[in-house]
Motif scaffolding. Structure first.
Motif, PDB file in Angstrom:
ATOM      1  N   GLU A  27      38.336  54.860  42.314  1.00  8.72           N
ATOM      2  CA  GLU A  27      39.414  54.270  41.516  1.00  8.72           C
ATOM      3  C   GLU A  27      38.905  53.732  40.178  1.00  8.72           C
ATOM      4  O   GLU A  27      39.630  53.741  39.185  1.00  8.72           O
ATOM      5  N   HIS A  28      37.670  53.253  40.165  1.00  4.28           N
ATOM      6  CA  HIS A  28      37.084  52.763  38.907  1.00  4.28           C
ATOM      7  C   HIS A  28      36.737  53.894  37.949  1.00  4.28           C
ATOM      8  O   HIS A  28      36.647  53.685  36.748  1.00  4.28           O
ATOM      9  N   LYS A  36      46.303  49.721  40.742  1.00  3.14           N
ATOM     10  CA  LYS A  36      45.880  48.983  39.552  1.00  3.14           C
ATOM     11  C   LYS A  36      44.960  47.837  39.964  1.00  3.14           C
ATOM     12  O   LYS A  36      45.312  47.019  40.812  1.00  3.14           O
ATOM     13  N   GLN A  37      43.789  47.796  39.365  1.00  2.00           N
ATOM     14  CA  GLN A  37      42.801  46.776  39.715  1.00  2.00           C
ATOM     15  C   GLN A  37      43.289  45.362  39.405  1.00  2.00           C
ATOM     16  O   GLN A  37      42.887  44.405  40.044  1.00  2.00           O
ATOM     17  N   ALA A  38      44.193  45.232  38.435  1.00  2.00           N
ATOM     18  CA  ALA A  38      44.720  43.915  38.083  1.00  2.00           C
ATOM     19  C   ALA A  38      45.464  43.281  39.250  1.00  2.00           C
ATOM     20  O   ALA A  38      45.525  42.054  39.365  1.00  2.00           O
ATOM     21  N   LEU A  39      46.020  44.101  40.133  1.00  2.00           N
ATOM     22  CA  LEU A  39      46.729  43.564  41.298  1.00  2.00           C
ATOM     23  C   LEU A  39      45.803  42.765  42.196  1.00  2.00           C
ATOM     24  O   LEU A  39      46.195  41.769  42.795  1.00  2.00           O
ATOM     25  N   LEU A  40      44.564  43.198  42.296  1.00  6.98           N
ATOM     26  CA  LEU A  40      43.616  42.523  43.171  1.00  6.98           C
ATOM     27  C   LEU A  40      42.902  41.365  42.484  1.00  6.98           C
ATOM     28  O   LEU A  40      42.212  40.597  43.133  1.00  6.98           O
ATOM     29  N   ARG A  45      47.432  36.842  45.482  1.00 12.02           N
ATOM     30  CA  ARG A  45      47.671  38.132  46.150  1.00 12.02           C
ATOM     31  C   ARG A  45      46.454  38.540  46.972  1.00 12.02           C
ATOM     32  O   ARG A  45      46.581  38.968  48.119  1.00 12.02           O
ATOM     33  N   SER A  46      45.259  38.393  46.409  1.00 11.79           N
ATOM     34  CA  SER A  46      44.044  38.753  47.142  1.00 11.79           C
ATOM     35  C   SER A  46      43.878  37.881  48.377  1.00 11.79           C
ATOM     36  O   SER A  46      43.485  38.366  49.440  1.00 11.79           O
TER      37      SER A  46
END
Length: 135
Positions: A27-28, A36-40, A45-46
């Motif tokens: 994914e990176h 989307k990495q911003a979600l994590l 959320r995390s």
């Protein structure tokens, strides 16, 4: 080894962890990732995802411990649910709690009544204990 877990179960979890690492690395590298990495990067959320992972993991441990005071399965009257959430908050400092509910195993009116009890009994108790204003 996990109590009562077969070698195949443990192997499945190890394989799943390895695939998750490969997925994350991939994914990176790609131009348009699926996740989307911003979600994590959002701590709330995390944290919620981590707690959910612990709840799923609790199903593979000693069943009695999962339902105990330090367990991650929430069952009981609103006061007990509120106490369990407050205990978990003391450990993790989380600001959101996800409580999965089984819809298929109970009549719809009972399911809705459970949601109502969470909102009218457990939530006010939690807010009062944490010093948060009532909605």
């Amino acid at each position: 080894m996990l109590a009562g877990a077969s070698p195949w179960t443990v192997l499945s979890f190890v394989l799943a962890a390895a695939l998750l690492v490969l997925f994350t690395v991939n994914e990176h590298r790609v131009r348009h990732p699926l996740l989307k990495q911003a979600l994590l990067r959002d701590r709330a959320r995390s944290g919620a995802l981590a707690v959910m992972a612990l709840v799923v993991g609790a199903h593979f441990t000693d069943g009695a411990a999962a339902f105990g005071s330090d367990g991650l399965i929430f069952v009981g009257i609103p006061d007990r649910i509120a106490d369990r959430i407050l205990h978990l908050h003391g450990l993790l400092g989380h600001t959101r709690q996800i409580l999965p509910m089984d819809v298929g195993g109970m009549p719809h009116r009972d399911f809705l009544h459970g949601i109502e009890l969470l909102g009218t009994k457990a939530l006010p108790q939690i807010r009062a204990e944490l010093g948060q204003p009532q909605a």
